[in-house]
Design a protein around this motif. Structure first.
Motif, PDB file in Angstrom:
ATOM      1  N   HIS A   1     -17.074  -1.253  -0.273  1.00 37.96           N
ATOM      2  CA  HIS A   1     -18.271  -0.485   0.055  1.00 37.96           C
ATOM      3  C   HIS A   1     -18.031   0.450   1.241  1.00 37.96           C
ATOM      4  CE1 HIS A   1     -20.273  -2.917  -2.861  1.00 37.96           C
ATOM      5  NE2 HIS A   1     -21.433  -2.330  -2.620  1.00 37.96           N
ATOM      6  N   THR A   2     -18.594   1.631   1.126  1.00 33.58           N
ATOM      7  CA  THR A   2     -18.390   2.664   2.140  1.00 33.58           C
ATOM      8  C   THR A   2     -19.577   3.614   2.148  1.00 33.58           C
ATOM      9  OG1 THR A   2     -16.867   4.387   2.896  1.00 33.58           O
ATOM     10  CG2 THR A   2     -17.111   4.137   0.523  1.00 33.58           C
ATOM     11  N   THR A   3     -19.585   4.512   3.125  1.00 33.58           N
ATOM     12  CA  THR A   3     -20.718   5.446   3.235  1.00 33.58           C
ATOM     13  C   THR A   3     -20.502   6.703   2.405  1.00 33.58           C
ATOM     14  OG1 THR A   3     -19.649   6.358   5.197  1.00 33.58           O
ATOM     15  CG2 THR A   3     -21.364   4.701   5.554  1.00 33.58           C
ATOM     16  N   GLY A   4     -19.259   7.002   2.036  1.00 37.81           N
ATOM     17  CA  GLY A   4     -18.991   8.235   1.308  1.00 37.81           C
ATOM     18  C   GLY A   4     -18.508   7.964  -0.111  1.00 37.81           C
ATOM     19  N   ARG A   5     -17.959   9.005  -0.739  1.00 39.79           N
ATOM     20  CA  ARG A   5     -17.437   8.843  -2.101  1.00 39.79           C
ATOM     21  C   ARG A   5     -16.242   7.892  -2.106  1.00 39.79           C
ATOM     22  NH1 ARG A   5     -16.851  12.097  -6.915  1.00 39.79           N
ATOM     23  NH2 ARG A   5     -18.218  13.673  -6.022  1.00 39.79           N
ATOM     24  N   TYR A   6     -15.357   8.100  -1.106  1.00 42.89           N
ATOM     25  CA  TYR A   6     -14.181   7.239  -0.959  1.00 42.89           C
ATOM     26  C   TYR A   6     -14.174   6.652   0.447  1.00 42.89           C
ATOM     27  CZ  TYR A   6     -12.670   9.704  -5.134  1.00 42.89           C
ATOM     28  OH  TYR A   6     -12.613  10.221  -6.387  1.00 42.89           O
ATOM     29  N   CYS A   7     -13.613   5.446   0.571  1.00 42.39           N
ATOM     30  CA  CYS A   7     -13.599   4.802   1.889  1.00 42.39           C
ATOM     31  C   CYS A   7     -12.541   5.458   2.782  1.00 42.39           C
ATOM     32  CB  CYS A   7     -13.340   3.298   1.765  1.00 42.39           C
ATOM     33  SG  CYS A   7     -11.656   2.849   1.319  1.00 42.39           S
ATOM     34  N   ALA A   8     -12.663   5.226   4.085  1.00 42.74           N
ATOM     35  CA  ALA A   8     -11.747   5.848   5.050  1.00 42.74           C
ATOM     36  C   ALA A   8     -10.308   5.438   4.781  1.00 42.74           C
ATOM     37  CB  ALA A   8     -12.148   5.458   6.475  1.00 42.74           C
ATOM     38  N   PHE A   9     -10.098   4.190   4.365  1.00 40.04           N
ATOM     39  CA  PHE A   9      -8.733   3.739   4.109  1.00 40.04           C
ATOM     40  C   PHE A   9      -8.125   4.500   2.937  1.00 40.04           C
ATOM     41  CE2 PHE A   9      -5.731   1.134   1.745  1.00 40.04           C
ATOM     42  CZ  PHE A   9      -4.798   0.872   2.735  1.00 40.04           C
ATOM     43  N   CYS A  10      -8.862   4.619   1.852  1.00 41.08           N
ATOM     44  CA  CYS A  10      -8.310   5.312   0.683  1.00 41.08           C
ATOM     45  C   CYS A  10      -8.076   6.796   0.972  1.00 41.08           C
ATOM     46  CB  CYS A  10      -9.228   5.125  -0.524  1.00 41.08           C
ATOM     47  SG  CYS A  10      -9.129   3.447  -1.219  1.00 41.08           S
ATOM     48  N   ARG A  11      -8.960   7.396   1.775  1.00 39.77           N
ATOM     49  CA  ARG A  11      -8.766   8.798   2.143  1.00 39.77           C
ATOM     50  C   ARG A  11      -7.489   8.960   2.968  1.00 39.77           C
ATOM     51  NH1 ARG A  11     -14.277   8.828   3.786  1.00 39.77           N
ATOM     52  NH2 ARG A  11     -13.614   9.199   5.914  1.00 39.77           N
ATOM     53  N   ALA A  12      -7.334   8.057   3.956  1.00 35.72           N
ATOM     54  CA  ALA A  12      -6.146   8.137   4.819  1.00 35.72           C
ATOM     55  C   ALA A  12      -4.881   7.879   4.011  1.00 35.72           C
ATOM     56  CB  ALA A  12      -6.266   7.130   5.955  1.00 35.72           C
ATOM     57  N   ARG A  13      -4.924   6.882   3.143  1.00 37.75           N
ATOM     58  CA  ARG A  13      -3.744   6.527   2.355  1.00 37.75           C
ATOM     59  C   ARG A  13      -3.349   7.686   1.428  1.00 37.75           C
ATOM     60  NH1 ARG A  13      -3.139   3.974  -2.717  1.00 37.75           N
ATOM     61  NH2 ARG A  13      -1.104   2.972  -2.928  1.00 37.75           N
ATOM     62  N   ALA A  14      -4.342   8.296   0.785  1.00 40.23           N
ATOM     63  CA  ALA A  14      -4.056   9.412  -0.112  1.00 40.23           C
ATOM     64  C   ALA A  14      -3.413  10.564   0.658  1.00 40.23           C
ATOM     65  CB  ALA A  14      -5.342   9.882  -0.786  1.00 40.23           C
ATOM     66  N   GLN A  15      -3.903  10.798   1.868  1.00 41.94           N
ATOM     67  CA  GLN A  15      -3.339  11.880   2.668  1.00 41.94           C
ATOM     68  C   GLN A  15      -1.890  11.583   3.048  1.00 41.94           C
ATOM     69  OE1 GLN A  15      -4.888  12.475   6.655  1.00 41.94           O
ATOM     70  NE2 GLN A  15      -5.153  14.642   6.204  1.00 41.94           N
TER      71      GLN A  15
ATOM     72  N   TYR B   1       0.801  -1.235   0.000  1.00 41.94           N
ATOM     73  CA  TYR B   1       0.000   0.000   0.000  1.00 41.94           C
ATOM     74  C   TYR B   1       0.834   1.285   0.000  1.00 41.94           C
ATOM     75  CZ  TYR B   1      -3.715  -3.324   0.944  1.00 41.94           C
ATOM     76  OH  TYR B   1      -4.577  -4.386   0.849  1.00 41.94           O
ATOM     77  N   GLY B   2       2.160   1.154   0.072  1.00 44.34           N
ATOM     78  CA  GLY B   2       3.010   2.318  -0.133  1.00 44.34           C
ATOM     79  C   GLY B   2       3.393   3.125   1.097  1.00 44.34           C
ATOM     80  N   TYR B   3       3.006   2.684   2.293  1.00 41.31           N
ATOM     81  CA  TYR B   3       3.408   3.420   3.502  1.00 41.31           C
ATOM     82  C   TYR B   3       3.570   2.451   4.661  1.00 41.31           C
ATOM     83  CZ  TYR B   3      -1.442   2.876   5.076  1.00 41.31           C
ATOM     84  OH  TYR B   3      -2.639   2.342   5.459  1.00 41.31           O
ATOM     85  N   ASP B   4       4.307   2.882   5.677  1.00 36.61           N
ATOM     86  CA  ASP B   4       4.375   2.092   6.910  1.00 36.61           C
ATOM     87  C   ASP B   4       3.706   2.887   8.036  1.00 36.61           C
ATOM     88  OD1 ASP B   4       6.223   4.007   7.734  1.00 36.61           O
ATOM     89  OD2 ASP B   4       7.947   2.784   7.161  1.00 36.61           O
ATOM     90  N   ILE B   5       3.550   2.279   9.186  1.00 37.62           N
ATOM     91  CA  ILE B   5       2.788   2.932  10.262  1.00 37.62           C
ATOM     92  C   ILE B   5       3.505   4.146  10.862  1.00 37.62           C
ATOM     93  CG2 ILE B   5       1.828   2.573  12.582  1.00 37.62           C
ATOM     94  CD1 ILE B   5       0.133   1.502  10.202  1.00 37.62           C
ATOM     95  N   PRO B   6       4.837   4.091  11.092  1.00 37.73           N
ATOM     96  CA  PRO B   6       5.477   5.314  11.598  1.00 37.73           C
ATOM     97  C   PRO B   6       5.276   6.503  10.648  1.00 37.73           C
ATOM     98  CG  PRO B   6       6.914   3.428  11.933  1.00 37.73           C
ATOM     99  CD  PRO B   6       5.777   2.939  11.085  1.00 37.73           C
ATOM    100  N   THR B   7       5.354   6.252   9.346  1.00 34.96           N
ATOM    101  CA  THR B   7       5.137   7.329   8.370  1.00 34.96           C
ATOM    102  C   THR B   7       3.691   7.818   8.431  1.00 34.96           C
ATOM    103  OG1 THR B   7       6.774   6.333   6.916  1.00 34.96           O
ATOM    104  CG2 THR B   7       5.280   7.935   5.922  1.00 34.96           C
ATOM    105  N   ALA B   8       2.762   6.882   8.533  1.00 33.86           N
ATOM    106  CA  ALA B   8       1.342   7.251   8.606  1.00 33.86           C
ATOM    107  C   ALA B   8       1.071   8.122   9.830  1.00 33.86           C
ATOM    108  CB  ALA B   8       0.486   5.987   8.659  1.00 33.86           C
ATOM    109  N   GLY B   9       1.737   7.794  10.961  1.00 35.77           N
ATOM    110  CA  GLY B   9       1.544   8.576  12.172  1.00 35.77           C
ATOM    111  C   GLY B   9       2.056   9.996  12.029  1.00 35.77           C
ATOM    112  N   ARG B  10       3.130  10.160  11.265  1.00 35.38           N
ATOM    113  CA  ARG B  10       3.710  11.499  11.090  1.00 35.38           C
ATOM    114  C   ARG B  10       2.945  12.328  10.063  1.00 35.38           C
ATOM    115  NH1 ARG B  10       8.516   8.541  11.257  1.00 35.38           N
ATOM    116  NH2 ARG B  10       8.671   8.557   8.999  1.00 35.38           N
ATOM    117  N   LYS B  11       2.501  11.665   8.990  1.00 36.12           N
ATOM    118  CA  LYS B  11       1.959  12.432   7.856  1.00 36.12           C
ATOM    119  C   LYS B  11       0.441  12.495   7.814  1.00 36.12           C
ATOM    120  CE  LYS B  11       5.820  11.991   4.656  1.00 36.12           C
ATOM    121  NZ  LYS B  11       6.234  11.565   3.315  1.00 36.12           N
ATOM    122  N   GLY B  12      -0.236  11.556   8.450  1.00 32.96           N
ATOM    123  CA  GLY B  12      -1.686  11.545   8.366  1.00 32.96           C
ATOM    124  C   GLY B  12      -2.311  12.412   9.439  1.00 32.96           C
TER     125      GLY B  12
END
Lengths: 66, 332
Positions: B280-294, B114-125
């Protein structure tokens, strides 16, 4: 008596010759949140420990998310 | 203390049952609790293929051990989170267990897949480290189970985990989350069925089982967990439990028996496929894809937007990237 504590790993020297629950109370550790291991065996808080025993007090609480 | 079953010398005391057990009887008692959970919540059948989410810790390896012992077709899945030596040791413990039991362990690496690790996600998301880690795990496990053709995902959530989560959701009256807090969530719209066979057993019991079964699990705590909200709820419940043994179990089991029906329908929402991954999600994009894009600094659906005006693009982006105030900053 040597007592090994975890997370972070460290060792303390305490008096033996008393029930484990008293050792845990001295360390301010809730007995329901740790395994107590003596000589490779689990022991309950009601067991007595001797002055020459070595204990490991291993926390069981994990905080990962769901 | 004497073992409740055989009167032998007890090694583990379960105060909420006012009982203690010896090293031979406790694994039997533990396994019976898992069998009860599987039966009461119709978790899976003997012919189902089960994907067990394993972390190398006591709960997931104890669960995998019990399921294999009961004869289920249980494959492990380890998700590499990229948390330095901690992740390496967690993987090694999972792999060593799999070898010792002759079981299959599958490995997915978050960064590779998926292109990221958790330490990076914690810093950038914009989410806390634990929140984005949980989101990533749920998504990656579901994707791996769906792609692998598994019938069900089993996780090692124990009684303490579930009681702490219920407490947190109740304190905030998150009625939609409360409605979904079942030990067995049925398959729905591309989501594989999820079950929690250890929900009747405390952390002390899962740790004792793992120890008595000779499972060499990772004792150290995740280095990123400091300040975790769920830990605070666990500590609060343990304070109550110390003087009133059984409170945690009454809270959770009372909810499952009597509270859960009261919240039925609170999570009824219309779902549609995520515009990026199709889940499937409630919005246009799912929470995972939104977080990953960020985290990756990408714009979701950028290709769809060619020719649209700046105001429309800005509106889309406001849907995608939720402000930090909503989820809180990660501890760094």
């Amino acid at each position: 008596m040597k007592v090994r504590l975890r997370n972070p790993d460290r060792e303390v020297e305490l008096h033996g010759g008393r029930p484990i629950r008293e050792v845990l109370a001295e360390l301010d550790v809730d007995p329901d949140t740790v395994l107590v291991i003596r000589g490779g065996e689990l022991v309950t808080r009601h067991e007595n420990v001797g002055q020459d025993d070595e204990l490991e007090i291993r926390p069981v609480i994990s905080g990962g998310t769901v | 203390m004497k073992c409740k079953r055989c009167q032998g010398s007890a090694v583990i005391e379960v105060r909420r049952h006012n009982a203690a057990f010896c090293k031979a009887c406790f694994p039997h008692v533990f396994t019976e609790q898992v069998r009860t959970a599987i039966r009461r919540f119709d978790m899976f059948e003997p012919t189902d293929s089960i994907l067990v989410a394993v972390s190398g810790g006591k709960d997931s390896l104890a669960l995998w051990d019990v399921l294999l012992g009961l004869g289920y077709e249980a494959t492990g899945l380890y998700l590499g989170l990229g948390i330095g030596g901690y992740s390496d040791r967690s993987h090694d413990a999972s792999a060593a267990f799999a070898r010792s039991r002759g079981a299959e362990l599958r490995v997915v690496d978050l960064a590779d897949e998926y292109g990221y690790d958790i330490p990076t996600a914690g810093r950038k998301g914009s989410r806390s480290t634990c929140a984005v880690c949980g989101l990533s795990k749920r998504y990656a496990f579901n994707r791996a189970a769906a792609d692998g053709g598994f019938d069900v995902i089993a996780t090692g959530h124990n009684l303490d985990d579930e009681a702490a989560t219920l407490l947190g959701n109740t304190l905030r009256w998150n009625t939609d989350y409360i409605a979904r807090q079942s030990p067995a969530l049925p398959a729905r719209d591309g989501m594989v069925k999820k079950v929690k066979p250890l929900h009747r057993l405390s952390e002390l019991e899962t740790a004792a089982y793992a120890f008595l079964r000779g499972i060499d699990y990772v004792v150290e705590e995740c280095p990123l967990v400091a300040g975790n909200t769920q830990l605070r709820y666990k500590n609060a419940m343990n304070t109550i439990e110390a003087t009133s043994p059984g409170t945690k179990a009454q809270f959770l089991f009372g909810y499952l028996d009597r509270g859960m029906p009261l919240f039925a329908g609170h999570d009824d929402v219309a779902l549609a496929p995520c515009g990026s991954c199709g889940q499937h999600t409630t919005g246009r994009y799912c929470a995972f894809c939104r977080a990953r894009a960020q985290i990756l600094g990408e714009r979701l659906g950028a290709a769809d937007r060619a020719g649209t005006d700046d105001r429309e693009v800005a509106r889309w982006l406001s849907d995608e990237v939720l402000p930090a105030e909503i989820y809180g900053r990660a501890e760094v």
